[in-house]
Design a protein around this motif. Structure first.
Motif, PDB file in Angstrom:
ATOM      1  N   ARG A 103      24.380  -9.884  37.738  1.00  7.69           N
ATOM      2  CA  ARG A 103      24.695  -8.613  38.267  1.00  7.69           C
ATOM      3  C   ARG A 103      23.522  -7.614  38.137  1.00  7.69           C
ATOM      4  O   ARG A 103      23.222  -6.843  38.816  1.00  7.69           O
ATOM      5  CB  ARG A 103      26.101  -8.160  37.389  1.00  7.69           C
ATOM      6  CG  ARG A 103      26.559  -6.880  38.209  1.00  7.69           C
ATOM      7  CD  ARG A 103      27.841  -6.578  37.349  1.00  7.69           C
ATOM      8  NE  ARG A 103      29.039  -7.060  37.971  1.00  7.69           N
ATOM      9  CZ  ARG A 103      30.054  -7.733  37.351  1.00  7.69           C
ATOM     10  NH1 ARG A 103      30.002  -7.674  35.928  1.00  7.69           N
ATOM     11  NH2 ARG A 103      31.238  -8.307  37.968  1.00  7.69           N
ATOM     12  N   TYR A 104      22.831  -7.905  36.893  1.00  5.45           N
ATOM     13  CA  TYR A 104      21.687  -7.083  36.540  1.00  5.45           C
ATOM     14  C   TYR A 104      20.548  -7.402  37.661  1.00  5.45           C
ATOM     15  O   TYR A 104      19.809  -6.322  37.985  1.00  5.45           O
ATOM     16  CB  TYR A 104      21.153  -7.330  35.322  1.00  5.45           C
ATOM     17  CG  TYR A 104      20.001  -6.843  34.815  1.00  5.45           C
ATOM     18  CD1 TYR A 104      19.523  -5.340  34.443  1.00  5.45           C
ATOM     19  CD2 TYR A 104      18.910  -7.739  35.152  1.00  5.45           C
ATOM     20  CE1 TYR A 104      18.594  -4.815  34.095  1.00  5.45           C
ATOM     21  CE2 TYR A 104      17.452  -7.073  34.452  1.00  5.45           C
ATOM     22  CZ  TYR A 104      17.441  -5.639  34.312  1.00  5.45           C
ATOM     23  OH  TYR A 104      16.175  -5.354  33.989  1.00  5.45           O
ATOM     24  N   LEU A 105      20.481  -8.631  38.262  1.00  4.43           N
ATOM     25  CA  LEU A 105      19.419  -9.125  39.174  1.00  4.43           C
ATOM     26  C   LEU A 105      20.010  -8.362  40.372  1.00  4.43           C
ATOM     27  O   LEU A 105      19.193  -8.765  41.374  1.00  4.43           O
ATOM     28  CB  LEU A 105      19.263 -10.475  39.141  1.00  4.43           C
ATOM     29  CG  LEU A 105      18.587 -11.050  38.099  1.00  4.43           C
ATOM     30  CD1 LEU A 105      18.785 -12.579  37.920  1.00  4.43           C
ATOM     31  CD2 LEU A 105      16.981 -10.690  37.795  1.00  4.43           C
ATOM     32  N   GLY A 106      21.161  -7.929  40.599  1.00  3.74           N
ATOM     33  CA  GLY A 106      21.369  -7.269  41.957  1.00  3.74           C
ATOM     34  C   GLY A 106      22.508  -8.059  42.873  1.00  3.74           C
ATOM     35  O   GLY A 106      22.940  -7.653  43.891  1.00  3.74           O
ATOM     36  N   TRP A 107      22.984  -9.059  41.899  1.00  3.05           N
ATOM     37  CA  TRP A 107      24.172  -9.867  42.855  1.00  3.05           C
ATOM     38  C   TRP A 107      25.519  -9.161  42.627  1.00  3.05           C
ATOM     39  O   TRP A 107      26.056  -8.531  41.446  1.00  3.05           O
ATOM     40  CB  TRP A 107      24.372 -11.126  42.234  1.00  3.05           C
ATOM     41  CG  TRP A 107      23.169 -11.822  42.714  1.00  3.05           C
ATOM     42  CD1 TRP A 107      21.626 -11.831  42.184  1.00  3.05           C
ATOM     43  CD2 TRP A 107      23.126 -13.143  43.509  1.00  3.05           C
ATOM     44  NE1 TRP A 107      20.918 -12.745  42.648  1.00  3.05           N
ATOM     45  CE2 TRP A 107      21.571 -13.614  43.646  1.00  3.05           C
ATOM     46  CE3 TRP A 107      23.806 -13.599  44.324  1.00  3.05           C
ATOM     47  CZ2 TRP A 107      21.210 -14.592  44.297  1.00  3.05           C
ATOM     48  CZ3 TRP A 107      23.554 -14.898  45.111  1.00  3.05           C
ATOM     49  CH2 TRP A 107      22.157 -15.233  45.215  1.00  3.05           C
ATOM     50  N   GLU A 108      26.467  -9.301  43.549  1.00  5.91           N
ATOM     51  CA  GLU A 108      27.781  -8.854  43.353  1.00  5.91           C
ATOM     52  C   GLU A 108      28.437  -9.992  42.717  1.00  5.91           C
ATOM     53  O   GLU A 108      28.586 -11.015  43.225  1.00  5.91           O
ATOM     54  CB  GLU A 108      28.472  -8.411  44.712  1.00  5.91           C
ATOM     55  CG  GLU A 108      27.746  -7.130  45.326  1.00  5.91           C
ATOM     56  CD  GLU A 108      28.424  -5.853  44.397  1.00  5.91           C
ATOM     57  OE1 GLU A 108      29.270  -5.884  43.777  1.00  5.91           O
ATOM     58  OE2 GLU A 108      27.747  -4.954  44.768  1.00  5.91           O
ATOM     59  N   VAL A 109      29.216  -9.632  41.668  1.00  8.23           N
ATOM     60  CA  VAL A 109      30.022 -10.629  40.999  1.00  8.23           C
ATOM     61  C   VAL A 109      31.626 -10.345  41.139  1.00  8.23           C
ATOM     62  O   VAL A 109      32.273  -9.193  40.864  1.00  8.23           O
ATOM     63  CB  VAL A 109      29.570 -10.968  39.608  1.00  8.23           C
ATOM     64  CG1 VAL A 109      30.474 -11.972  38.785  1.00  8.23           C
ATOM     65  CG2 VAL A 109      28.229 -10.974  39.373  1.00  8.23           C
ATOM     66  N   ILE A 110      32.408 -11.450  41.577  1.00  4.53           N
ATOM     67  CA  ILE A 110      33.811 -11.257  41.797  1.00  4.53           C
ATOM     68  C   ILE A 110      34.188 -12.242  40.939  1.00  4.53           C
ATOM     69  O   ILE A 110      34.079 -13.687  41.056  1.00  4.53           O
ATOM     70  CB  ILE A 110      34.326 -11.766  43.055  1.00  4.53           C
ATOM     71  CG1 ILE A 110      33.433 -10.671  44.119  1.00  4.53           C
ATOM     72  CG2 ILE A 110      35.745 -11.197  43.316  1.00  4.53           C
ATOM     73  CD1 ILE A 110      33.796 -11.000  45.518  1.00  4.53           C
ATOM     74  N   ASN A 111      35.051 -12.021  39.808  1.00  4.80           N
ATOM     75  CA  ASN A 111      35.635 -12.834  38.771  1.00  4.80           C
ATOM     76  C   ASN A 111      36.830 -13.199  38.863  1.00  4.80           C
ATOM     77  O   ASN A 111      37.900 -12.400  39.089  1.00  4.80           O
ATOM     78  CB  ASN A 111      35.397 -12.202  37.427  1.00  4.80           C
ATOM     79  CG  ASN A 111      35.724 -12.771  36.218  1.00  4.80           C
ATOM     80  OD1 ASN A 111      37.113 -12.816  36.074  1.00  4.80           O
ATOM     81  ND2 ASN A 111      35.006 -13.747  35.760  1.00  4.80           N
TER      82      ASN A 111
END
Ligand code: COD
Ligand code: ATP
Length: 701
Positions: free
Chosen positions: A34-42
């Motif tokens: 997420r910090y690297l710019g990815w969207e995370v869906i958990n």
């Protein structure tokens, strides 16, 4: 096609499946992404959303488990439900049947709602492997940590005692199985994950488009148009019927054989043919045609339909289903010039001779090297009567097999011994990297040379450790065949009529997985157009399912499992294995060995004979060691193992956590050969009959 598959295909950015055992550190890794710019869906988060008060999800849970699972406030008491389902697999299955479709639907919606400009999306879920969906992503990343570290982290994070934490850990597939599906493994045992995640991100961003094209792309142009195929289906169903199918196959293959430095076989060929199958009630009618024209197909379809007495079916238009391929091919064998394949065979031969001379001068007697590749394009058009009317589908697959086999014979005096190894996967020519070829050849030489020094095997009944390097022949031959639905239906299997019953020891789980990346039995679909799956056949000792083709599934009233396979267009599909394995357990293989007082350690198995009805087997041991007090004493030769597969499964108490080596083969049944592989973790069989040529030793058992 599921909506999640469709969303993945359409996403204008890469989509990563992130998985790992409970408390391995998925959240930890996803925070970094997420910090690297990815969207995370958990998925855990989504699982909470679908059971909010007032949702159909919560309603269904209460209907299934009673309102004891609710807190006073009317919300779900997660701790209570957790305690209920983590120690009771049947309850967990029920919960999953309710929640997983809802979770998947919500994940798809979430994915669809992401802006197209993002760098990429990460779908974080513990169960991608268990759900048989590990292969649908642009990349599957596995976060892995040793069980003891996970246990400690879980107890600390969630305040659980050891027993409850262990229940949660063992409700999931083992790390070794997850790793088999991984494009990349991130070991989270205290080391810094940042650098490896940044590297993985860079690599994926650079190649995801090509990788997605390889995974989903339609390769090869069908010899018949969808309109032609539709017309043939309509002709087949022109006088009624329940199911009509066109199996179109184009195959190119090349085989080379070198014996004693001479190239003795060079064969290359191409086939094109079509199998037509019409099912009307209990009757099946089948035709196979070599290189037919569209008109010839139509004629054959009318001939097949002729005995029918029903009204013509109004066949709906073909709906195209795209399925992800489990193996990404880099160098198509058909594009590799023959001299390069010849060079590979020569190199293997040369490496074997050089190695043999280096480790035991003068002992080499013979080297045989075989090379084979096959590229099979398949199109399946089928019309089927279902509960809600007729559907017609068109599916396509491109299966590539590459294999290198080496047989080394060594001798001393009158004694001759051989060593055999094979390198084979559903990959292209990139499989034959010099290191992999060298390792295969060296291993064959080592096996042959070592056998010269082995002592004759003792005879008697002993505990036997089958190491994970021994491959899963025993699981395939002595157990797997009995799990094929046609044999079970015919009553000629030790597992006939035992669904839901305990057929093996606690802890014994047998899986057949056609989605494993690169494994020889993998493909996007079976030969009836059904997506390949991960099929849990035996779970914790209980018989859960058989391997099904369309026909056997109908007769048993269950869903097909994607195991209806056929050798070619000339054959009828029947239930077949793919990659079959005993699931890894919890033990360190070194401890299993250390605890063996007296017995045999088997590292390689050779051929053998099996009665698939009873599961009785005799196998040769090609690399075995005599063990005393937990120590390997000396190699033994010419040992055989005699036993009964289903009985062995009942006796298994110690199962290792390793699962790394898959044996490959071509499985023969009813005159049809199909590519398969099999594996097992290190196991202890408490009592097997060992046949040997040495003086019989008093049996331990
Ligand atoms: C049973 C429930 C209510 C327990 O809730 P709790 O808050 O204690 O746990 P939480 O949801 O945070 O999950 C924690 C971890 O348990 C593991 N886990 C959850 N469900 C399962 C399952 N069905 N099988 C195996 N492991 C599971 C996962 O590693 C997950 O990350 C909850 O886990 C649940 O609803 N599970 C069913 C949905 C599901 O399968 N989720 C997994 C993600 S797809
Ligand atoms: N490298 C690490 N160093 C120290 N602690 C860690 C490390 N990785 C994870 N942890 C801790 O271990 C626990 C489990 O990690 P995390 O919550 O990321 O696991 P998870 O895989 O997401 O678990 P779940 O399956 O329950 O969703 C957390 O308390 C986390 O802070």
């Amino acid at each position: 096609m599921t909506t999640l598959n469709q969303r993945l295909l359409e996403a204008p950015y890469p989509v990563v499946g992130l998985t790992g055992g409970i408390a391995a550190g998925k959240t930890y890794a996803s925070q970094r992404l997420r910090y690297l710019g990815w969207e995370v869906i958990n998925a855990d988060q989504v699982a909470r959303e679908v059971v909010q008060p007032g949702t159909p999800g919560l309603e269904a849970l209460v209907a299934a488990f009673g309102d004891g699972i609710l807190a006073d406030t009317g919300t779900l008491d997660r701790e209570k439900l957790g305690d209920l389902i983590f120690k009771d697999p049947a309850k967990r299955e029920r919960l999953e049947a309710i929640l997983h479709p809802l979770i998947e639907q919500r994940l798809s919606e979430r994915l669809a709602a992401l802006p197209p400009t993002i760098k990429g999306a990460v779908l974080d879920a513990a169960l991608w492997v268990e759900r048989g969906q590990a292969h649908i992503f642009d990349a599957l990343w596995v976060v892995d940590a040793p069980d003891d570290i996970r246990l400690k982290r879980l107890m600390e994070r969630d305040g659980l005692d050891t027993a409850r934490a262990m229940d949660r850990i063992y409700a999931q597939s083992a790390g070794a199985e997850k790793r088999l599906h991984a494009d990349q493994v991130f070991r989270n045992d205290g080391r810094d994950l940042d650098e490896s995640l940044t590297k993985a991100e860079g690599a994926l961003l650079a190649h995801w488009k090509t990788a997605r094209e390889r995974k989903w792309g339609r390769t090869g142009t069908s010899p018949f148009s969808p309109e032609e195929l539709h017309a043939v289906l309509a002709a087949m169903l022109g006088r009624g019927g329940d199911y009509a199918e066109i199996f179109v196959e184009q195959r190119r293959a090349c085989a080379l054989g070198m014996d004693d430095g001479r190239m003795e076989d060079v064969a290359a060929g191409e086939t094109f043919g079509v199998g037509l199958r019409l099912i009307d009630g209990e009757a099946t009618r089948f035709a196979d045609l070599i290189a037919p024209s569209a008109e010839e197909l139509l004629e054959a379809a009318r001939t097949l339909a002729a005995p029918g007495t029903g009204a013509p079916v109004d066949v709906p238009g073909l709906e195209r289903h795209l399925l992800p391929k489990p193996s990404a091919i880099e160098r198509e064998p058909t594009a590799v010039p023959l001299p390069e394949k010849v060079d590979l065979v020569r190199r293997a031969d040369y490496l074997a001779r050089r190695r043999a001379e280096a480790i035991r001068p003068g002992a080499l007697r013979q080297v045989a090297v075989g090379y084979g590749d096959s590229t099979q394009n398949v199109w399946i058009a089928a019309s089927e009567r279902g509960a809600s009317g007729w559907t017609s589908t068109l599916t396509q697959d491109r299966r590539i097999q590459s294999v290198l086999r080496i047989n080394v014979t060594a001798g001393e005096g009158d004694l001759l011994q051989s060593g055999y190894q094979a390198l084979g996967q559903t990959r292209g020519f990139e499989l034959f990297q010099s290191q992999a070829v060298e390792a295969t050849v060296y291993e064959a030489v080592r096996l042959a040379m070592q056998a010269l020094d082995a002592k004759p095997a003792p005879a008697g009944t002993f505990p036997v450790i089958l190491s994970s390097s021994a491959g899963g022949t025993m699981i395939h031959e002595a157990c797997g065949h009995g799990l094929e639905a046609d044999l079970a239906l015919a009553g000629v299997s030790a597992f006939s009529g035992k669904l839901g019953q305990k057929v093996a020891a606690e802890g014994v789980t047998i899986i057949d997985d056609g989605t494993l990346p690169n494994k020889r039995g993998s493909s996007a679909m079976d030969d009836e157009g059904r997506a390949a799956q991960r099929v849990v056949l035996i779970e914790n000792g209980v018989l859960k399912a058989y391997l099904q083709s369309r026909k056997t599934a109908r007769r048993m009233g269950v869903e097909p499992t994607g195991n209806g396979r056929r050798e070619s267009y000339r054959h009828i599909p029947i239930p077949r294995m793919r990659n079959t394995f005993l699931a890894p357990g919890q033990e360190d293989p070194k401890t299993i060995l250390a605890d063996l007082d007296r017995g045999l350690l088997v590292k390689h198995m050779g051929g053998g004979q099996v009665d698939t009805v009873t599961g009785n087997f005799v196998f040769q041991v090609t690399e075995g060691y005599w063990v005393e007090n937990g120590e390997v004493k000396h190699p033994v030769r010419n040992a055989t193992l005699t036993g009964c597969g289903p009985a062995v499964l009942k006796d298994l108490t110690r199962i290792g956590r390793d699962l790394d080596h898959f044996d490959i083969g071509t499985c023969g049944k009813d005159g049809q050969g199909v590519p398969v592989s099999d594996a097992l973790p290190t196991i202890l069989c408490p009592a097997l009959v060992v046949g040997g040529t040495a003086e019989p030793l008093p049996s331990v058992i």
